[in-house]
Enzyme design. Structure first.
Site, PDB file in Angstrom:
ATOM      1  N   GLY A 134       0.883  -1.101  -0.089  1.00  0.00           N
ATOM      2  CA  GLY A 134       0.056  -0.180  -0.111  1.00  0.00           C
ATOM      3  C   GLY A 134       0.845   1.237   0.040  1.00  0.00           C
ATOM      4  O   GLY A 134       0.560   2.085  -0.584  1.00  0.00           O
ATOM      5  N   THR A 135       1.885   1.251   0.857  1.00  0.00           N
ATOM      6  CA  THR A 135       2.983   2.752   0.794  1.00  0.00           C
ATOM      7  C   THR A 135       3.266   2.896  -0.611  1.00  0.00           C
ATOM      8  O   THR A 135       3.245   4.027  -1.175  1.00  0.00           O
ATOM      9  CB  THR A 135       3.911   2.121   1.817  1.00  0.00           C
ATOM     10  OG1 THR A 135       3.474   1.939   3.276  1.00  0.00           O
ATOM     11  CG2 THR A 135       4.784   3.253   2.055  1.00  0.00           C
TER      12      THR A 135
ATOM     13  N   ASN B 227      -7.819   4.238   8.642  1.00  0.00           N
ATOM     14  CA  ASN B 227      -7.284   3.016   9.524  1.00  0.00           C
ATOM     15  C   ASN B 227      -7.356   2.990  10.715  1.00  0.00           C
ATOM     16  O   ASN B 227      -7.168   1.886  11.380  1.00  0.00           O
ATOM     17  CB  ASN B 227      -5.851   2.702   8.898  1.00  0.00           C
ATOM     18  CG  ASN B 227      -5.084   4.092   9.020  1.00  0.00           C
ATOM     19  OD1 ASN B 227      -5.383   5.025   8.702  1.00  0.00           O
ATOM     20  ND2 ASN B 227      -3.991   4.149   9.763  1.00  0.00           N
TER      21      ASN B 227
ATOM     22  N   GLN C 145      -7.463  -0.247   3.660  1.00  0.00           N
ATOM     23  CA  GLN C 145      -8.499  -0.675   4.907  1.00  0.00           C
ATOM     24  C   GLN C 145      -9.945  -0.850   4.542  1.00  0.00           C
ATOM     25  O   GLN C 145     -10.501  -1.816   4.901  1.00  0.00           O
ATOM     26  CB  GLN C 145      -8.570   0.454   6.038  1.00  0.00           C
ATOM     27  CG  GLN C 145      -7.468   0.916   6.780  1.00  0.00           C
ATOM     28  CD  GLN C 145      -6.806  -0.539   7.587  1.00  0.00           C
ATOM     29  OE1 GLN C 145      -7.686  -1.276   7.940  1.00  0.00           O
ATOM     30  NE2 GLN C 145      -5.798  -0.459   7.795  1.00  0.00           N
TER      31      GLN C 145
ATOM     32  N   HIS D 179      -2.161  -7.476   2.487  1.00  0.00           N
ATOM     33  CA  HIS D 179      -2.044  -8.082   3.774  1.00  0.00           C
ATOM     34  C   HIS D 179      -3.162  -7.911   4.802  1.00  0.00           C
ATOM     35  O   HIS D 179      -3.120  -8.195   5.870  1.00  0.00           O
ATOM     36  CB  HIS D 179      -0.357  -7.893   4.597  1.00  0.00           C
ATOM     37  CG  HIS D 179      -0.317  -6.536   5.048  1.00  0.00           C
ATOM     38  ND1 HIS D 179       0.012  -6.347   6.175  1.00  0.00           N
ATOM     39  CD2 HIS D 179      -0.243  -5.485   4.314  1.00  0.00           C
ATOM     40  CE1 HIS D 179       0.338  -4.918   6.362  1.00  0.00           C
ATOM     41  NE2 HIS D 179       0.256  -4.456   5.047  1.00  0.00           N
TER      42      HIS D 179
ATOM     43  N   THR E 229      11.669  -6.863 -10.981  1.00  0.00           N
ATOM     44  CA  THR E 229      11.065  -8.122 -11.285  1.00  0.00           C
ATOM     45  C   THR E 229       9.610  -8.443 -10.305  1.00  0.00           C
ATOM     46  O   THR E 229       9.819  -8.160  -9.097  1.00  0.00           O
ATOM     47  CB  THR E 229      12.088  -9.218 -10.951  1.00  0.00           C
ATOM     48  OG1 THR E 229      13.051  -9.203 -11.569  1.00  0.00           O
ATOM     49  CG2 THR E 229      11.562 -10.837 -11.374  1.00  0.00           C
TER      50      THR E 229
ATOM     51  N   CYS F  19       3.376   1.747  13.653  1.00  0.00           N
ATOM     52  CA  CYS F  19       4.669   2.188  12.916  1.00  0.00           C
ATOM     53  C   CYS F  19       5.626   1.170  12.997  1.00  0.00           C
ATOM     54  O   CYS F  19       5.753   0.483  13.860  1.00  0.00           O
ATOM     55  CB  CYS F  19       4.869   3.816  13.388  1.00  0.00           C
ATOM     56  SG  CYS F  19       5.712   3.724  14.802  1.00  0.00           S
TER      57      CYS F  19
HETATM   58  N1  PLP Z   1      -2.614   2.840   3.680  1.00  0.00           N
HETATM   59  C1  PLP Z   1      -3.430   2.309   4.885  1.00  0.00           C
HETATM   60  C2  PLP Z   1      -4.822   3.163   5.232  1.00  0.00           C
HETATM   61  C3  PLP Z   1      -2.983   1.534   5.692  1.00  0.00           C
HETATM   62  O1  PLP Z   1      -3.709   1.215   6.781  1.00  0.00           O
HETATM   63  C4  PLP Z   1      -1.790   1.019   5.416  1.00  0.00           C
HETATM   64  C5  PLP Z   1      -1.111  -0.272   6.308  1.00  0.00           C
HETATM   65  O2  PLP Z   1      -1.585  -0.066   7.483  1.00  0.00           O
HETATM   66  C6  PLP Z   1      -1.042   1.316   4.284  1.00  0.00           C
HETATM   67  C7  PLP Z   1      -1.636   2.498   3.522  1.00  0.00           C
HETATM   68  C8  PLP Z   1       0.255   0.803   3.932  1.00  0.00           C
HETATM   69  O3  PLP Z   1       0.156  -0.412   3.606  1.00  0.00           O
HETATM   70  P1  PLP Z   1       1.489  -1.430   3.572  1.00  0.00           P
HETATM   71  O4  PLP Z   1       1.849  -1.890   4.717  1.00  0.00           O
HETATM   72  O5  PLP Z   1       1.273  -2.486   2.662  1.00  0.00           O
HETATM   73  O6  PLP Z   1       2.749  -0.631   2.830  1.00  0.00           O
END
Ligand code: PLP
Length: 383
Positions: A69-70, A141, A171, A196, A231, A319
């Site tokens: 997600g990040t 979240n 979320q 995840h 990859t 975190c």
């Molecule tokens: N965005 C939200 C709302 C999240 O809750 C999270 C993870 O907690 C992320 C982004 C980041 O996702 P990832 O852990 O897959 O990088």
């Protein structure tokens, strides 16, 4: 143990575990190559891409696989630069994966209400035709508050017609349909997800794009149509697709079951503990989230006691260090710094059982009582 930290990461679904085993057993490797093994990996990824595209309501070509997600959020924020140059705007309660890149690029935030929902009047005021990107998450979240994306999109199209709308649906993914006419997420130009949170593995996610050019963060071999070199994580991608299929098929049942468990947990704790406030209680919320602030109780101390008693919970967002800063989400909702350090998030997921909820109903009030007795004794000079 009662695992009530599903918003941080849900246990692997059996369907995802089976996909990992199958990918490993069949020796799928790098899909970039002019031989049969590469073609098999490519075909498998294409099938997974179709699954993800259908779940997110975009063409398969619009799916960019990422490391989670990040990365998907960062890619989305960067996409605005290739669409046009201009200001970036996001809600004040975004995950740091959106907030930090937006602020690093000189962007600004829009306030939320006391219920943790983006303030639409303030959004309207913040927009003008020079805005390049607006990012508002589908659901928060920490509190689980669902954001009014239909209204957000309508305001952006009226006030900043050239702007791209991004939503972080990380979320929301386990609980809300992200495609189809009824889904406001389907009206956003960019959608970020992560495996995840739905019972796939960590370290894999995707950004769905609807006709928005994406400026790559990673330069290299030009994979993912030049939008994300490197990859691809074939095993992770196949497992994510398997988790998404399972989550989609089982969503209606899981939503009903988990909502009932969450409501029982929340009502029970509010009754058993004095000074509990349910965060975003007046907002529409994701069914898996129970977020409380507890008067006079610091989350950090409470989490230690809960951990000792076999309950995995969190204070808000996880975190890297596990340390708890006052929550920027609660502060944006008008909490004092002390209240913003007193959050307790119990988050349920596909695997949560009634006995885990029973355990939390037994343990959390006792732990809060112990902490309060302890601080009264410190206050009275006994300790
Ligand atoms: N965005 C939200 C709302 C999240 O809750 C999270 C993870 O907690 C992320 C982004 C980041 O996702 P990832 O852990 O897959 O990088």
């Amino acid at each position: 143990m009662a695992y009530l930290d599903n918003a941080a990461g849900a246990p692997l679904r059996p369907e995802a575990a089976a996909a990992i085993r199958a990918a490993t057993d069949s020796g799928l490797t790098n899909p970039s190559g002019a031989h049969a093994a590469a073609r098999r990996a490519r075909d498998a990824i294409d099938a997974a891409r179709d699954t993800v595209a259908a779940a997110l309501g975009v063409d398969a070509a619009g799916v960019v696989f990422t490391s989670g997600g990040t990365e998907a959020d960062n890619l989305a924020v960067g996409a605005a630069g290739s669409a046009r140059t201009g200001a970036l705007v996001c809600s004040a309660i975004e995950h740091h994966a959106v907030l930090r890149p937006v602020l690093a690029a000189g962007g600004r935030t829009v306030a939320v209400t006391g219920e943790g929902v983006v303030d639409l009047a303030r959004l309207d005021e913040a927009l003008d035709p020079k805005v390049a990107l607006v990012s508002v998450m589908a659901a928060n979240n920490e509190t689980g508050a669902i954001q009014p994306l239909d209204e957000v999109v309508a305001i952006v199209r009226a006030k900043a017609p050239g702007a791209v709308v991004h939503t972080d649906a990380v979320q929301a993914l386990p609980w809300m349909a992200l495609s189809g006419a009824l889904s406001p997420v389907a009206r956003c130009d960019l959608v970020a997800i992560s495996a995840h949170k739905i019972g796939g593995p960590a370290g894999v996610g995707a950004l769905a794009t609807r006709g928005v050019p994406v400026r790559p963060l990673l330069l290299g071999g030009g994979q993912e149509r030049g939008r994300r070199s490197g990859t691809p994580n074939v095993t992770g991608i196949l497992a994510m697709a398997a988790a998404m299929r399972a989550a989609t098929e089982q969503r209606a049942d899981e939503v009903a079951r988990v909502r009932a468990l969450r409501d029982r947990l929340e009502e029970g704790l509010a009754e058993a503990i004095d000074g509990v406030t349910v965060s975003a209680a007046g907002a529409e919320r994701l069914v898996g989230h129970c977020h409380l602030t507890i008067d006079g109780v610091e989350s950090e101390a409470l989490l230690v006691l809960l951990d000792e008693a076999g309950i995995a919970a969190s204070g808000g967002a996880a975190c890297a260090s596990g340390a708890l800063d006052p929550s920027h989400v609660l502060l944006a909702m008008g909490a004092t710094p002390a209240q913003a350090r007193s959050g307790l998030r119990l988050s349920l997921g596909w695997a949560t059982t009634a006995s885990e909820v029973d355990k939390a109903l037994d343990v959390v009030p006792k732990a809060v009582g112990n902490l309060r007795r302890h601080s009264r004794r410190i206050g009275a000079g006994v300790l």
